[in-house]
Design a protein around this motif. Structure first.
Motif, mmCIF file in Angstrom:
data_model
loop_
_atom_site.group_PDB
_atom_site.id
_atom_site.type_symbol
_atom_site.label_atom_id
_atom_site.label_comp_id
_atom_site.label_asym_id
_atom_site.label_seq_id
_atom_site.Cartn_x
_atom_site.Cartn_y
_atom_site.Cartn_z
ATOM 1 N N ALA A 506 19.639 10.459 61.382
ATOM 2 C CA ALA A 506 19.602 10.272 59.867
ATOM 3 C C ALA A 506 20.704 11.079 59.219
ATOM 4 C CB ALA A 506 18.164 10.506 59.314
ATOM 5 N N PRO A 507 21.782 10.718 59.429
ATOM 6 C CA PRO A 507 22.917 11.411 58.849
ATOM 7 C C PRO A 507 22.749 11.659 57.184
ATOM 8 C CG PRO A 507 23.798 9.583 59.584
ATOM 9 C CD PRO A 507 22.470 9.389 59.882
ATOM 10 N N ASN A 508 23.644 12.975 56.909
ATOM 11 C CA ASN A 508 23.617 12.939 55.338
ATOM 12 C C ASN A 508 25.028 13.702 55.180
ATOM 13 O OD1 ASN A 508 23.732 13.682 52.632
ATOM 14 N ND2 ASN A 508 22.480 15.633 52.787
ATOM 15 N N PHE A 509 26.104 12.949 54.694
ATOM 16 C CA PHE A 509 27.245 13.208 54.525
ATOM 17 C C PHE A 509 28.033 14.093 53.390
ATOM 18 C CE2 PHE A 509 27.311 9.463 57.327
ATOM 19 C CZ PHE A 509 27.480 9.967 58.441
ATOM 20 N N LEU A 510 26.935 14.278 52.384
ATOM 21 C CA LEU A 510 27.377 14.720 51.132
ATOM 22 C C LEU A 510 27.502 16.194 51.212
ATOM 23 C CD1 LEU A 510 26.588 11.853 49.894
ATOM 24 C CD2 LEU A 510 25.794 12.989 48.051
ATOM 25 N N PRO A 511 28.685 16.617 50.584
ATOM 26 C CA PRO A 511 28.851 18.321 50.660
ATOM 27 C C PRO A 511 28.103 18.903 49.994
ATOM 28 C CG PRO A 511 31.124 17.067 50.695
ATOM 29 C CD PRO A 511 29.863 16.020 50.357
ATOM 30 N N GLN A 512 27.819 20.285 50.215
ATOM 31 C CA GLN A 512 26.650 20.731 49.101
ATOM 32 C C GLN A 512 27.521 21.409 48.054
ATOM 33 O OE1 GLN A 512 23.899 23.583 51.521
ATOM 34 N NE2 GLN A 512 24.950 22.895 53.255
ATOM 35 N N THR A 513 26.485 21.700 47.061
ATOM 36 C CA THR A 513 27.212 21.904 45.858
ATOM 37 C C THR A 513 28.132 23.490 45.923
ATOM 38 O OG1 THR A 513 25.106 21.492 44.467
ATOM 39 C CG2 THR A 513 26.726 23.298 43.563
ATOM 40 N N GLY A 514 29.228 23.569 45.702
ATOM 41 C CA GLY A 514 30.077 24.646 45.654
ATOM 42 C C GLY A 514 31.055 24.321 47.113
ATOM 43 N N SER A 515 30.841 23.432 47.783
ATOM 44 C CA SER A 515 31.615 23.177 48.626
ATOM 45 C C SER A 515 33.411 22.970 48.431
ATOM 46 C CB SER A 515 31.457 21.764 49.677
ATOM 47 O OG SER A 515 32.293 21.488 50.677
ATOM 48 N N PRO A 516 34.187 23.612 49.025
ATOM 49 C CA PRO A 516 35.717 23.542 48.626
ATOM 50 C C PRO A 516 35.999 22.086 49.001
ATOM 51 C CG PRO A 516 35.288 24.681 50.759
ATOM 52 C CD PRO A 516 34.031 24.442 50.087
ATOM 53 N N LEU A 517 35.359 21.448 49.389
ATOM 54 C CA LEU A 517 35.800 19.755 49.714
ATOM 55 C C LEU A 517 35.758 19.010 48.438
ATOM 56 C CD1 LEU A 517 34.233 19.014 53.069
ATOM 57 C CD2 LEU A 517 36.384 19.515 52.848
ATOM 58 N N LEU A 518 34.899 19.448 47.551
ATOM 59 C CA LEU A 518 34.697 18.813 46.284
ATOM 60 C C LEU A 518 35.898 18.934 45.114
ATOM 61 C CD1 LEU A 518 30.798 19.800 45.703
ATOM 62 C CD2 LEU A 518 31.763 17.401 46.669
ATOM 63 N N THR A 519 36.837 19.725 45.593
ATOM 64 C CA THR A 519 37.898 19.871 44.641
ATOM 65 C C THR A 519 39.170 19.982 45.674
ATOM 66 O OG1 THR A 519 37.767 22.217 44.905
ATOM 67 C CG2 THR A 519 36.636 21.277 43.122
ATOM 68 N N GLY A 520 40.325 19.928 44.792
ATOM 69 C CA GLY A 520 41.649 20.235 45.719
ATOM 70 C C GLY A 520 42.206 18.851 46.168
ATOM 71 N N ALA A 521 41.879 17.739 45.688
ATOM 72 C CA ALA A 521 42.449 16.292 46.154
ATOM 73 C C ALA A 521 43.980 16.303 45.512
ATOM 74 C CB ALA A 521 41.664 15.267 45.648
ATOM 75 N N VAL A 522 44.899 15.929 46.204
ATOM 76 C CA VAL A 522 46.169 15.501 45.822
ATOM 77 C C VAL A 522 46.240 14.577 45.019
ATOM 78 C CG1 VAL A 522 47.215 16.636 47.792
ATOM 79 C CG2 VAL A 522 46.851 14.423 47.963
ATOM 80 N N THR A 523 46.958 14.227 44.231
ATOM 81 C CA THR A 523 47.255 13.011 43.277
ATOM 82 C C THR A 523 48.627 12.510 43.274
ATOM 83 O OG1 THR A 523 47.619 14.248 41.241
ATOM 84 C CG2 THR A 523 45.416 13.757 41.729
ATOM 85 N N GLY A 524 48.914 11.420 42.574
ATOM 86 C CA GLY A 524 50.241 10.740 42.317
ATOM 87 C C GLY A 524 50.524 10.169 43.701
ATOM 88 N N GLY A 525 52.181 9.687 43.515
ATOM 89 C CA GLY A 525 52.619 9.167 44.549
ATOM 90 C C GLY A 525 51.915 7.469 44.862
ATOM 91 N N LYS A 526 51.567 7.254 46.134
ATOM 92 C CA LYS A 526 51.209 6.063 46.470
ATOM 93 C C LYS A 526 49.600 6.157 45.982
ATOM 94 C CE LYS A 526 54.502 5.326 50.131
ATOM 95 N NZ LYS A 526 54.734 5.266 51.716
ATOM 96 N N LEU A 527 48.895 7.192 45.647
ATOM 97 C CA LEU A 527 47.604 6.974 45.176
ATOM 98 C C LEU A 527 47.556 6.704 43.764
ATOM 99 C CD1 LEU A 527 46.250 10.391 46.605
ATOM 100 C CD2 LEU A 527 45.639 8.028 47.355
ATOM 101 N N ALA A 528 48.771 6.400 42.972
ATOM 102 C CA ALA A 528 48.679 5.973 41.662
ATOM 103 C C ALA A 528 48.497 4.342 41.852
ATOM 104 C CB ALA A 528 50.339 6.271 41.099
ATOM 105 N N ASP A 529 48.435 3.699 42.729
ATOM 106 C CA ASP A 529 48.176 2.370 42.939
ATOM 107 C C ASP A 529 46.986 2.214 42.299
ATOM 108 O OD1 ASP A 529 46.945 -0.119 44.211
ATOM 109 O OD2 ASP A 529 48.854 -0.332 45.274
#
Length: 562
Positions: A506-529
């Motif tokens: 019974a996995p739960n993959f959602l990071p907890q509140t305050g996890s650094p994974l919830l921020t810091g995503a890169v943008t632009g480049g090929k992600l602009a598709d």
């Protein structure tokens, strides 16, 4: 006489005054207080129904907020679908037993006088399917379809599968041709599959064996072919025993149909090829961008979970669960896009050659080194897809070698792009192999792009092989502008992953509140598709659990006959 009248008048006044005084002194408690509304159960309709069906409970004093009502059936909590003050519609839960129904609302609990009975539906009829389907066919949810041998949907025909339909794959012993091919479904070029399940009624491809007896590799798998570009010579045979050759085509917008809310379980049987091979749970060969693929789970494959052989397909919301070999296998010049994928491994299950999360290469596995790119008949020569927001979970404890190798294994001139992804629990985080003119040139030119990646609980973060030294590969990965991170063992708790992340039931993959994974995503480049959904998080999940409802993490116990 006058005195008598005066006395009578005075007496009446006195009596009236006493009445007023008594009325004024009347206690408030002398009047009855309004009684609070009572929660009751009047009827249950129907009084007999199977698990998964809905029933209506009528009564009084129910909350209009479904979540504020607690309903149990035979002691098991049920999901409330809708609510009004006098009616609740609920789903009969798995595990419910015969017994009374209770409702708790507004601090009161009512129990039905009547007993609710959980019925067992009759087994569905089974229809065997074999050979080539030279007709437009619809498979319906009231029938179980059993694949015997390699079943093909040929050009110019369409297979439509209703939501909630179960398809079972037979083992090689039931191949009607006597050639020992396990049951499999292959949609050929210009053929189509329309498999549109729903979160409440996914389409399931699974083993033909009974609950409790299923195992990885019980049947072949599901494969889609398209006319989108691949980087193989036109005489090259299709992989893993699938009939036909690559031939000459190059239509990147080709449409092989739709796969939505689909589960594929226990595929990956050994095929009688030379050498012996196995299909992946889902194989995509030259599949084009016109094909719709999202919300697909591959579980317990005896081979890879998902395998791309060329093509331009754009795919979202993938789950790889307890498979044997690689989770995301990429080859033959795949140049499509994939976003939101999660893999959970069983650390005790892998391959002797070392299972990987990503395994991407530009050419066939028989080629030991980088080679001159195939002269493409369609203009594409390199494997150069873009993956974003992928989470791979292997070991929660110290990773061990033997059955596992790398979270990201790149070789043979691949030019893959991976962004905003989490690799957790592998002996190696990134394994980069190749020659000076291949992989090393891809690093220096930026053709291969790895950004926003978090490597956590990896024994060796980065490994270089061949012409690429480990120092070169590490310098590339850790360049500041790439926003990549290596999380040391002592800092793993800082990721704030829930304890159930590695639960194999019974996995739960959602990071907890305050996890650094919830921020810091890169943008632009090929992600602009426009295909990519802009998000701020790294890994497959932010605050929305898109696996809810349609996935299964205990398919061994499922009774698919009813």
């Amino acid at each position: 006489m006058k005195q008598v009248k005066q006395f009578s008048t005075g007496l009446l006044l006195l009596v009236a005054l006493m009445v007023v005084i008594i009325s004024c002194k009347k206690e408030p408690t002398d009047d009855p207080l309004p009684q609070p509304a009572t929660t009751t159960i009047t009827t249950i309709s129907p009084a007999t129904a199977p698990v998964g069906s809905t029933i209506a409970i009528t009564g009084t004093n129910f909350s209009t907020d479904p979540a504020s009502n607690t309903v149990t059936i035979g002691g098991v909590t049920a999901t409330v679908v809708s609510a009004s003050p006098t009616q609740l519609v609920v789903v009969v839960p798995t595990g419910a037993a015969n017994g009374p129904v209770s409702v708790t609302a507004g601090g009161q609990t009512a129990q039905s006088q009547a007993t609710f009975t959980v019925s067992i539906p009759a087994a569905k009829p089974v229809k065997e399917v074999q050979g080539t389907l030279f007709a437009n066919v619809t498979w319906k949810k009231d029938t179980v379809y059993q694949l015997r041998g390699m079943v093909y949907v040929p050009a110019n025909f369409t297979l439509t599968i209703e939501a909630g339909t179960v398809i079972k794959g037979s083992g090689p012993e039931l191949d009607p041709a006597g050639t020992n091919y396990a049951g499999a479904l292959i949609v050929e070029r210009l053929g189509k599959i329309i498999a549109q399940g729903t979160a409440a009624a996914p389409i399931v491809f699974t083993s033909a064996k009974a609950a409790g007896q299923r195992a990885p590799g019980d049947w072949g798998g599901l494969a889609l072919e398209g006319k989108s570009p691949v980087n193989q010579a036109r005489a090259a045979a299709y992989p893993n025993g699938i009939r036909g050759n690559v031939e000459a085509y190059g239509e990147p917008f080709d449409n092989s149909g739709t796969l939505q809310y689909v589960r594929i379980e226990y595929a990956g049987a050994v095929q009688p090829t030379t050498p012996a091979t196995r299909m992946a749970g889902l194989t995509l060969i030259g599949v084009g961008t016109g094909t719709v693929i999202d919300h697909v789970q591959v579980s317990y494959s005896g081979s890879d979970a998902f395998a791309w052989f060329g093509g331009t397909a754009k795919v979202k919301n993938l789950v790889a669960y307890r498979n044997t070999d690689d989770d995301w296998s990429i080859d033959w010049g795949f140049v499509g896009n994939t976003q939101f994928g999660v893999s959970l491994r069983d650390p005790a299950v892998g391959t002797s050659t070392g299972s990987n999360g990503f395994e991407a290469e530009g050419y066939q596995a028989a080629e030991a080194a980088d080679v001159t790119p195939v002269v493409a008949i369609n203009g594409y020569t390199q494997t150069a897809p873009t993956f974003a927001n992928i989470s791979n979970f292997a070991f929660s404890t110290t990773p061990t070698t033997g059955l596992y190798q790398a979270g990201i294994y790149l070789q043979r001139n691949t030019a893959i792009n991976i962004y905003n992804s989490l690799i957790y629990g592998y002996p190696e985080g990134l394994h980069l192999a190749g020659s000076t003119t291949g992989a090393l040139a891809n690093l220096t030119s930026g053709t291969l792009d790895l950004k926003g990646i978090v490597l956590a609980n990896v024994s060796t973060p980065v490994v270089g092989v061949g012409a690429i030294t480990t120092d070169q590969a590490t310098a590339y990965f850790t360049t500041n502008g790439r926003s990549n991170q290596v999380i040391q063992t002592s800092d793993l708790a800082s990721l704030l992953l829930p304890g159930e992340t590695f639960s194999l039931s019974a996995p739960n993959f959602l990071p907890q509140t305050g996890s650094p994974l919830l921020t810091g995503a890169v943008t632009g480049g090929k992600l602009a598709d426009s295909f990519f959904t802009p998000v701020t998080y790294r890994g497959a999940f932010g605050t929305d659990n898109w696996t809810t409802g349609w996935t299964s993490f205990n398919p061994q116990a499922k009774d698919y006959d009813r």
